[in-house]
Design a protein around this motif. Structure first.
Motif, mmCIF file in Angstrom:
data_model
loop_
_atom_site.group_PDB
_atom_site.id
_atom_site.type_symbol
_atom_site.label_atom_id
_atom_site.label_comp_id
_atom_site.label_asym_id
_atom_site.label_seq_id
_atom_site.Cartn_x
_atom_site.Cartn_y
_atom_site.Cartn_z
ATOM 1 N N SER A 1 0.828 -1.201 0.000
ATOM 2 C CA SER A 1 0.000 0.000 0.000
ATOM 3 C C SER A 1 0.866 1.256 0.000
ATOM 4 O O SER A 1 0.570 2.228 -0.717
ATOM 5 C CB SER A 1 -0.913 0.001 1.229
ATOM 6 N N LEU A 2 1.944 1.237 0.771
ATOM 7 C CA LEU A 2 2.867 2.371 0.778
ATOM 8 C C LEU A 2 3.533 2.546 -0.580
ATOM 9 O O LEU A 2 3.693 3.670 -1.074
ATOM 10 C CB LEU A 2 3.936 2.174 1.860
ATOM 11 N N GLU A 3 3.898 1.435 -1.192
ATOM 12 C CA GLU A 3 4.531 1.509 -2.510
ATOM 13 C C GLU A 3 3.573 2.097 -3.538
ATOM 14 O O GLU A 3 3.979 2.873 -4.420
ATOM 15 C CB GLU A 3 4.976 0.116 -2.955
ATOM 16 N N GLN A 4 2.294 1.751 -3.446
ATOM 17 C CA GLN A 4 1.304 2.283 -4.377
ATOM 18 C C GLN A 4 1.167 3.791 -4.235
ATOM 19 O O GLN A 4 1.072 4.514 -5.234
ATOM 20 C CB GLN A 4 -0.043 1.604 -4.139
ATOM 21 N N GLU A 5 1.172 4.292 -3.001
ATOM 22 C CA GLU A 5 1.077 5.735 -2.793
ATOM 23 C C GLU A 5 2.329 6.447 -3.303
ATOM 24 O O GLU A 5 2.256 7.534 -3.879
ATOM 25 C CB GLU A 5 0.881 6.047 -1.308
ATOM 26 N N ILE A 6 3.489 5.837 -3.115
ATOM 27 C CA ILE A 6 4.733 6.426 -3.625
ATOM 28 C C ILE A 6 4.715 6.447 -5.151
ATOM 29 O O ILE A 6 5.151 7.422 -5.779
ATOM 30 C CB ILE A 6 5.948 5.641 -3.094
ATOM 31 N N HIS A 7 4.204 5.373 -5.739
ATOM 32 C CA HIS A 7 4.105 5.328 -7.194
ATOM 33 C C HIS A 7 3.179 6.423 -7.707
ATOM 34 O O HIS A 7 3.487 7.090 -8.718
ATOM 35 C CB HIS A 7 3.584 3.952 -7.630
ATOM 36 N N HIS A 8 2.051 6.622 -7.025
ATOM 37 C CA HIS A 8 1.127 7.676 -7.440
ATOM 38 C C HIS A 8 1.775 9.054 -7.322
ATOM 39 O O HIS A 8 1.634 9.908 -8.214
ATOM 40 C CB HIS A 8 -0.131 7.630 -6.573
ATOM 41 N N LEU A 9 2.513 9.276 -6.238
ATOM 42 C CA LEU A 9 3.195 10.553 -6.040
ATOM 43 C C LEU A 9 4.265 10.766 -7.101
ATOM 44 O O LEU A 9 4.422 11.864 -7.640
ATOM 45 C CB LEU A 9 3.801 10.598 -4.638
ATOM 46 N N HIS A 10 5.011 9.702 -7.405
ATOM 47 C CA HIS A 10 6.058 9.793 -8.424
ATOM 48 C C HIS A 10 5.461 10.085 -9.796
ATOM 49 O O HIS A 10 5.987 10.904 -10.563
ATOM 50 C CB HIS A 10 6.851 8.486 -8.450
ATOM 51 N N LYS A 11 4.331 9.441 -10.112
ATOM 52 C CA LYS A 11 3.668 9.686 -11.392
ATOM 53 C C LYS A 11 3.166 11.124 -11.481
ATOM 54 O O LYS A 11 3.279 11.781 -12.532
ATOM 55 C CB LYS A 11 2.490 8.720 -11.539
ATOM 56 N N LEU A 12 2.628 11.630 -10.397
ATOM 57 C CA LEU A 12 2.146 13.008 -10.374
ATOM 58 C C LEU A 12 3.292 13.986 -10.599
ATOM 59 O O LEU A 12 3.170 14.943 -11.377
ATOM 60 C CB LEU A 12 1.455 13.298 -9.036
#
Length: 299
Positions: A115-126
């Motif tokens: 779940s943490l990795e998914q949020e980091i991925h979303h932040l990185h994509k943004l």
């Protein structure tokens, strides 16, 4: 008699000169005041000069400049507010999750870390999308133009979505890809554009739906249309799809992972290729995105 005539002529000349100077100096002083207020940041001021000569045209131009500056400032303020909101959400989630792990409230199991990795991925994509959009708006996004076959490029990009299409129970149809369609473009940026469009269609089309990619053209230009089935977008929201951070408040929303910047980047890429990207209603019941590009001559 000559003295009286001379005095009368001087008086009339002085009166005429005074009236002419007031006719010219008053609007010039008003325009000068308006420009000073604009330079000081007062973009809401408008001068009320109504004339049909060059000074009237200049006054209208200054009012239009003030309007543009005012709209630009409001857009910048909205942009900063939206950006702070967009960045605050994933950061707050990460902070809360990490704090819970530090305090021992939650265990660092694989599911929690995923779940943490998914949020980091979303932040990185943004952040990546913001960087690309900033470069595109400033004209610093580099393009390496070369002759490309848009049909082959579309076919290759669509093939990469086979697994996701199967997972979402979606059908992808390709039309008009049999013949080469040569354009002048940047391979990387056009793949990015096509990937964003197909990715949006896969995310937002209801399960069991249909996505259709059709390529048409003539001697001057080519048109690539991606049409999907329901859900669609209302008439009043179609023009806003290319706005920064805009999301439709229905099934096409953030819960599916979009940053709200993909279509804005796609539009910038299309414009850089001397083309355009338009959103319309799809005959399949959803949204249709049409990319129009100039065709390479003698091909």
């Amino acid at each position: 008699m000559l003295a009286l005539i001379g005095l009368l002529a001087i008086t009339l000349a002085a009166l005429f000169s005074w009236m002419l100077s007031r006719h010219l100096i008053t609007p010039i002083e008003s325009l000068s005041s308006s420009t000073r207020r604009l330079a000081g940041g007062d973009y809401e001021h408008r001068n009320d000069i109504k004339r049909q000569d060059e000074l009237g045209q200049l006054a209208d131009n200054i009012n239009q400049l003030a309007q543009s500056l005012s709209e630009g400032r409001h857009a910048r303020e909205r942009w900063l507010a939206d950006m702070s909101h967009e960045l605050r959400t994933p950061v707050a989630i990460l902070q809360g999750e990490i704090q819970a792990l530090v305090d021992g409230i939650r265990r660092p199991d694989p599911q929690r870390l995923a779940s943490l990795e998914q949020e980091i991925h979303h932040l990185h994509k943004l952040l990546d999308d913001l960087h690309d959009l900033a470069l595109a708006d400033s004209g610093s996004l580099r393009y390496h133009m070369e002759p490309l076959d848009l049909a082959a490029l579309t076919d290759e990009t669509a093939a990469a979505f086979d697994q996701r299409l199967s997972e979402h129970n979606l059908t992808l149809e390709l039309e008009g890809m049999e013949q080469p369609c040569i354009i002048m473009g940047d391979d990387t940026r056009l793949r990015q554009l096509l990937h964003n469009l197909i990715d949006n269609a896969v995310k937002y089309t209801d399960a069991g739906g249909l996505i259709r990619l059709s390529l048409t053209g003539n001697e001057q230009q080519v048109s690539l249309t991606l049409a999907d089935s329901a859900p669609g977008v209302s008439d009043d929201l179609l023009p806003r799809l290319f706005d920064h951070l805009f999301r439709v408040e229905n099934s096409r929303n953030r819960q599916l992972g979009g940053s709200g910047l993909g279509l804005a980047i796609c539009q910038r890429i299309a414009n850089a290729h001397q083309g355009e990207l338009q959103a319309t209603h799809s005959p399949l019941g959803g949204l249709a995105m049409t990319l129009t590009l100039p065709r390479l001559k003698n091909t």
